[in-house]
Design an enzyme around this catalytic site. Structure first.
Site, short mmCIF file in Angstrom:
data_model
loop_
_atom_site.label_atom_id
_atom_site.label_comp_id
_atom_site.label_asym_id
_atom_site.label_seq_id
_atom_site.Cartn_x
_atom_site.Cartn_y
_atom_site.Cartn_z
N TYR A 98 11.32 8.59 2.33
CA TYR A 98 11.34 7.51 1.33
C TYR A 98 12.19 7.80 0.10
CZ TYR A 98 7.50 5.78 4.19
OH TYR A 98 6.75 5.32 5.25
N ARG A 112 12.18 4.76 13.44
CA ARG A 112 10.92 5.51 13.33
C ARG A 112 9.99 5.19 14.52
NH1 ARG A 112 8.70 4.87 7.50
NH2 ARG A 112 7.46 6.65 8.22
N HIS A 167 12.70 -2.50 2.92
CA HIS A 167 12.07 -1.24 3.30
C HIS A 167 12.96 -0.09 2.87
CE1 HIS A 167 8.95 -3.20 5.52
NE2 HIS A 167 9.87 -4.00 6.04
N LEU A 168 12.33 0.94 2.35
CA LEU A 168 13.09 2.13 1.93
C LEU A 168 13.70 2.82 3.14
CD1 LEU A 168 10.09 2.91 -0.22
CD2 LEU A 168 12.35 2.91 -1.27
N SER A 169 12.90 2.94 4.19
CA SER A 169 13.34 3.64 5.40
C SER A 169 13.86 2.62 6.43
CB SER A 169 12.17 4.43 6.01
OG SER A 169 11.14 3.53 6.42
N ARG A 204 5.56 11.13 -1.94
CA ARG A 204 5.17 10.73 -0.58
C ARG A 204 6.35 10.88 0.38
NH1 ARG A 204 4.54 4.54 1.55
NH2 ARG A 204 3.74 5.08 3.60
N ARG A 251 6.31 0.82 14.04
CA ARG A 251 6.99 0.31 12.83
C ARG A 251 8.17 -0.60 13.17
NH1 ARG A 251 4.81 3.61 8.64
NH2 ARG A 251 4.18 5.62 9.48
N ASN A 306 8.23 -5.47 -0.51
CA ASN A 306 8.08 -4.38 0.45
C ASN A 306 6.59 -4.36 0.81
OD1 ASN A 306 7.82 -2.09 1.94
ND2 ASN A 306 9.03 -0.79 0.56
N PRO A 333 0.78 -1.23 0.00
CA PRO A 333 0.00 0.00 0.00
C PRO A 333 0.82 1.29 0.00
CG PRO A 333 -0.91 -1.56 1.56
CD PRO A 333 0.34 -2.18 1.02
N ASN A 334 0.37 2.20 -0.84
CA ASN A 334 0.89 3.58 -0.93
C ASN A 334 2.26 3.71 -1.59
OD1 ASN A 334 -1.39 4.80 0.42
ND2 ASN A 334 -0.62 3.84 2.29
N ALA A 337 2.88 -0.79 4.92
CA ALA A 337 2.24 -0.81 6.24
C ALA A 337 1.79 -2.21 6.65
CB ALA A 337 1.06 0.15 6.25
N HIS A 355 3.53 -4.44 9.36
CA HIS A 355 3.30 -4.31 10.80
C HIS A 355 1.94 -4.87 11.24
CE1 HIS A 355 6.62 -1.66 10.00
NE2 HIS A 355 5.86 -0.84 9.30
N GLU A 376 12.66 -9.32 2.40
CA GLU A 376 11.84 -8.14 2.72
C GLU A 376 12.69 -6.87 2.57
OE1 GLU A 376 9.21 -8.48 6.11
OE2 GLU A 376 9.87 -6.52 6.83
C1 DQA Z 1 7.95 1.12 4.42
C2 DQA Z 1 7.90 1.31 5.93
C3 DQA Z 1 6.49 1.11 6.46
O1 DQA Z 1 6.46 1.33 7.86
C4 DQA Z 1 5.53 2.09 5.81
O2 DQA Z 1 4.20 1.84 6.24
C5 DQA Z 1 5.62 2.10 4.33
C6 DQA Z 1 6.93 1.99 3.69
C7 DQA Z 1 9.34 1.44 3.85
O3 DQA Z 1 9.60 1.02 2.73
O4 DQA Z 1 10.14 2.13 4.50
O5 DQA Z 1 4.63 2.28 3.63
O6 DQA Z 1 7.69 -0.25 4.12
#
Ligand code: DQA
Length: 156
Positions: free
Chosen positions: A26, A118, A111-113, A21, A122, A83, A13-14, A86, A89, A109
């Site tokens: 990110y 954070r 994650h960008l961040s 964003r 998360r 990835n 998502p997103n 959200a 979690h 897995e």
């Molecule tokens: C994310 C980290 C998640 O906590 C967040 O909800 C995202 C992006 C990341 O790539 O850093 O949508 O997966």
């Protein structure tokens, strides 16, 4: 080696909003930018390893669609880079789908961040234990690192 490795790259998502964003967190790369960089990385890895590395790069905002895609990988894909965004979690369903195919289709897995730097919510990943490893904190470059790691594992 002259085999083909089929790798499914899933974005939750997103992540379709990358680029605009929260770029401080990110990065400025869009999802198509990341896809293009991964395709270049796959081409370089193909010539290094002699295996043809074919990527199937997808995004969905829908948990059920991601679960269906993961569940259909057995016999079709050699590995998954995911990835879950959200859903990392919150989704026992995505975690269970990854576990259901893990004997034949290893996942990494991404994650960008750095989610550990954070908010506390998360810090916990439900999906990480279903994966062979996790790469985080390098923005879009993390996808290329994940591809290198997965190809190394699949060709070892
Ligand atoms: C994310 C980290 C998640 O906590 C967040 O909800 C995202 C992006 C990341 O790539 O850093 O949508 O997966």
């Amino acid at each position: 080696m002259s085999s083909e490795l089929k790798i499914l790259v899933l974005n939750g998502p997103n992540l379709n909003l990358l680029g605009t964003r929260e770029p401080d967190i990110y990065g400025k790369e869009t999802l198509p930018d990341i896809q293009q960089a991964m395709e270049q990385c796959a081409a370089a890895l193909s010539s290094q390893t002699g295996a043809t590395i074919a990527l199937d790069f997808r995004h969905s905002n829908a948990e059920s669609e991601l679960i269906t895609w993961i569940g259909a990988t057995r016999g079709t894909f050699d590995g998954i880079i995911i990835n879950p965004a959200a859903l990392t979690h919150t989704s026992l369903g995505v975690a269970d789908a990854l576990k259901a195919v893990a004997d034949k289709v290893p996942a990494i897995e991404v994650h960008l961040s750095n989610t550990h730097a954070r908010e506390e919510i998360r810090h916990k990943s439900l999906t990480a234990s279903a994966c062979v490893g996790q790469i985080m904190g390098f923005q879009g470059f993390g996808y290329e690192l994940a591809l290198q790691a997965l190809v190394r594992r699949l060709t070892a």
